[in-house]
Design an enzyme around this catalytic site. Structure first.
Site, short mmCIF file in Angstrom:
data_model
loop_
_atom_site.label_atom_id
_atom_site.label_comp_id
_atom_site.label_asym_id
_atom_site.label_seq_id
_atom_site.Cartn_x
_atom_site.Cartn_y
_atom_site.Cartn_z
N ASP A 1 0.84 -1.35 0.02
CA ASP A 1 -0.13 -0.04 0.08
C ASP A 1 0.86 1.28 0.08
OD1 ASP A 1 -1.57 2.07 0.69
OD2 ASP A 1 -2.61 1.09 2.21
N GLN B 1 3.10 4.51 2.46
CA GLN B 1 2.63 3.77 4.04
C GLN B 1 3.27 2.37 4.24
OE1 GLN B 1 -1.69 3.32 4.96
NE2 GLN B 1 -1.11 1.15 4.95
N TYR C 1 1.89 -0.87 15.14
CA TYR C 1 0.90 -0.91 14.18
C TYR C 1 1.25 0.27 13.21
CZ TYR C 1 -3.64 -0.81 11.68
OH TYR C 1 -4.42 -1.02 10.80
N LYS D 1 -1.74 -2.02 7.40
CA LYS D 1 -2.37 -3.62 7.26
C LYS D 1 -1.55 -4.54 6.65
CE LYS D 1 -5.91 -4.52 8.27
NZ LYS D 1 -4.97 -5.41 8.31
#
Ligand code: F6R
Ligand code: MG
Ligand code: MG
Length: 367
Positions: free
Chosen positions: A12, A92, A230, A233
């Site tokens: 991503d 990202q 985090y 994803k």
């Protein structure tokens, strides 16, 4: 002839809008970067949700410096375009600035397999968005070990002896090889815990195909384990070969006729039903989802991928899509309650522990 390697590498590098899908300009940038390559035999660029997916064939084997740096360079160039266009979360998944020859552990997800091409080689690349690598446990298990899914396990002598599963403990960084059907219940004891045990590869047993060449491979990168927090994803990819000594194409696709629950929806923190869709519908909208899966099929010939077939762009999957939409409603009504929201330990890297830190001094012992 030398072996063929199929590499699915994804990242991503910017969403449009938000985390919904990939802007066509990023696909175009990737196309321009791969088309001049003299390393690749062929490639196909697609997207699932906000993930840019590079599907490539070559003769360099798995973990090739050249192929990985080509993918890295492609994601870097796409990131530049994402920045120019002001796309969301540009770059990202590229966790490091310094590329040192292997893309593993740098952010992108990778599923690669090197194999001896058969006379006709049907292969499917599966790509998921808003979920995690363990989401492939259920469908891959069904395809290669469940006789209620795969008729061939019962009636085709060439797959009757079953398959060997390579299962990774992604928390302990270890792996175990287990045989189906004889160790089936033990396999399920592990892979049912899909946040920790992940099917990495499947190998054939004695039969038509070499037993040391995988017939299925899944990306197992967990972004939070790479980055220590985090950061996005770990939307996974998988590559599965089929037919003639392997489950048929329809047996490879059959598990997706059910909208099984996966984790990773909204903020990587919710369980939700997977929705099989055609590539054009791989846009994550409702509550940033529901999690999607696409399947793109090829007939590999001399390392060339040929035409791509968008396999879930098919009314046969309408009931699964409806089931997914219905289950999405049901799950959403739970709002912040488990089991829609993930259990605490899986939320470790999101906002909840910060609530605990804030309240730390206010907890009193009770008898
Ligand atoms: C990203 C994803 C999304 C985001 C959510 C919040 O693939 O799963 O659900 O987690 O949209 O994103 P930020 O924190 O970027 O506003
Ligand atoms: Mg995103
Ligand atoms: Mg994604």
């Amino acid at each position: 002839m030398s072996k063929t390697t199929f590499s699915a590498i994804k990242a991503d590098v910017g969403g449009f809008p938000g985390h919904a899908t990939v802007h066509p300009k990023l696909m175009e940038t990737a196309e321009n970067n791969l088309k001049g390559s003299d390393i690749l035999l062929d490639y196909h660029i697609t997207h699932c949700g906000d993930d840019l997916e590079l599907l490539m064939t070559h003769r360099q084997g798995e973990d090739s410096d050249e192929v990985h740096s080509l993918a890295w360079d492609t994601f870097k160039k796409a990131t530049e375009v994402a920045k120019e266009l002001g796309l969301y979360g540009a770059g990202q998944d590229l966790l490091s600035d310094a590329f040192s020859g292997n893309i593993r552990g740098m952010g992108p997800g990778i599923a690669e397999m090197e194999f001896t091409e058969r006379k006709a080689e049907p292969l499917v690349a599966f790509m998921m968005d808003k979920t995690e690598p363990g989401a492939f446990n259920l469908p891959i298990f069904k395809t290669f070990a469940d006789p209620f899914n795969t008729a061939g396990l019962v009636i085709d002598p060439s797959i009757h002896s079953g398959f060997t599963f390579e299962i990774w403990d992604i928390k302990e960084s270890s792996r175990v090889f287990m045989d189906a059907p004889n160790e089936m219940y033990d396999i399920l004891a592990l892979i049912g815990a899909k946040g920790r045990f992940v099917i990495k590869r499947v190998f054939p047993k004695e039969g038509k195909l070499p037993t040391d060449e995988p017939v299925a491979v899944v990306s197992t990168e967990k972004l939070y384990q790479i980055a220590g927090e985090y950061v996005g994803k770990d939307d996974p990819v998988a590559v599965v070969r089929s037919q003639s000594g392997l489950p048929a194409l329809g047996e490879v696709l059959e598990p997706y006729s059910h909208a099984f629950l996966v984790s990773g929806w909204m903020r990587g923190s919710h369980n939700g039903p997977i929705m099989p869709v055609g590539v054009d519908q791989a846009r994550c909208t409702r509550f940033d989802g529901p999690p999607r899966v696409i399947a793109v099929g090829f007939q590999i010939k001399d390392g060339k991928m040929g035409m791509a077939s968008d396999l879930f762009d098919d009314p046969a999957y309408d009931p699964a899509r409806e089931e997914s939409a219905l289950i999405a409603n049901y799950m959403r009504r739970h709002g912040p309650f488990e089991p829609h929201r993930l259990p605490l330990e899986d939320m470790e890297y999101t906002t909840l522990p910060k609530v605990m830190t804030k309240l730390k001094g206010r907890f009193e012992s009770v008898e």
